[in-house]
Design a protein around this motif. Sequence first.
Motif, short mmCIF file in Angstrom:
data_model
loop_
_atom_site.label_atom_id
_atom_site.label_comp_id
_atom_site.label_asym_id
_atom_site.label_seq_id
_atom_site.Cartn_x
_atom_site.Cartn_y
_atom_site.Cartn_z
N ALA A 1 0.82 -1.22 0.00
CA ALA A 1 0.00 0.00 0.00
C ALA A 1 0.85 1.25 0.00
O ALA A 1 0.40 2.32 -0.40
N THR A 2 2.10 1.15 0.45
CA THR A 2 3.04 2.25 0.69
C THR A 2 2.42 3.28 1.62
O THR A 2 1.77 2.90 2.59
N ALA A 3 2.56 4.57 1.35
CA ALA A 3 2.29 5.57 2.39
C ALA A 3 0.84 5.68 2.82
O ALA A 3 0.53 5.69 4.01
N ILE A 4 -0.09 5.74 1.85
CA ILE A 4 -1.49 5.98 2.22
C ILE A 4 -2.44 4.95 1.64
O ILE A 4 -3.66 5.05 1.82
N GLY A 5 -1.91 3.97 0.94
CA GLY A 5 -2.77 2.93 0.39
C GLY A 5 -2.91 2.96 -1.12
O GLY A 5 -3.50 2.06 -1.70
#
Length: 330
Positions: free
Chosen positions: A232-236
Amino acid sequence: MTSVVARSEHDLLGYRDIPADAYWGVHTLRATENFPITGTPISAYPHLIDALAAVKEAAALANEELGLLEPRKAAAIVEACREIRDGKLHDQFVVDVIQGGAGTSTNMNANEVVANRALELLGHAKGEYRHLHPNEDVNLGQSTNDVYPTAVKIATVFAVRGLLKSMAVLQDSFARKAVEFRDVLKMGRTQLQDAVPMTLGQEFSAYAVMIDEDRNRLDEAVQLIHEINLGATAIGTGLNAPAGYAEAARRHLSAITGLPLVTAANLVEATQDCGAFVQMSGVLKRIAVKLSKSCNDLRLLSSGRARGSGRSTCRPCRPVRRSCPARSTR
């Protein structure tokens, strides 16, 4: 006394000296200085350290599979992670368990330890990040916001498995005592007042059933913990993670941990959601409250010669005094 020569590393704030024998780097050093909150390092939780290493290993394998990470770098990262999961270098995870930044310091501590051990495996000195970088290589395609919750979930699953085993042992003990004490009469109580007779076996049977019910609730709660947001990395949105990364990383992570992990259907929702942790916390509180109640029951049971009341004689108990459990517990 032989002094250890420090190496120099830098971040956006400038250069700092790092002990030559340390596998962590400048970002970890900053975290130890910025968040000296509890004095308890994350190494106090080995399940978490092993889980972080598993996530980094899975990410390296996924990035190699997608052609984003050179095979020699991936192999070194994987080997470093496996060493950590074998119990090595846990003392290098030194950031405080309570910190700002939603776990960024923990993630960077892991990145730096893995990178520096991988550098050694490649024949380089710790801190020579031009050959293999904590962020550019170890953290490739990742963010604290998907690495940290995924690692915490994996650690939780393994910790809960241990708890379930211990609860099973306690349940079996209560069940055996229920049979052993099935003919031992005692006074039942409501609100600490004498009520009507019952057998001690009935009381212990209740404890066994209680533990069994709580084990079922805990098993239900831990199933939700198997859903992860890796990729998702930082926020999805998956920004900076290539197509196919999330599934490849999940597949490798499942193989590494042996857990039936699933990727959340909506990564934006999953990245901001803490519902599974809240439910797990509630179940654990339920277990703790009921175990505490059982402990208090047993304490009262041992508090007096006749009925656990502190009085040596009493009219209701006289007909069954020979079977009174207080005698068998003294």
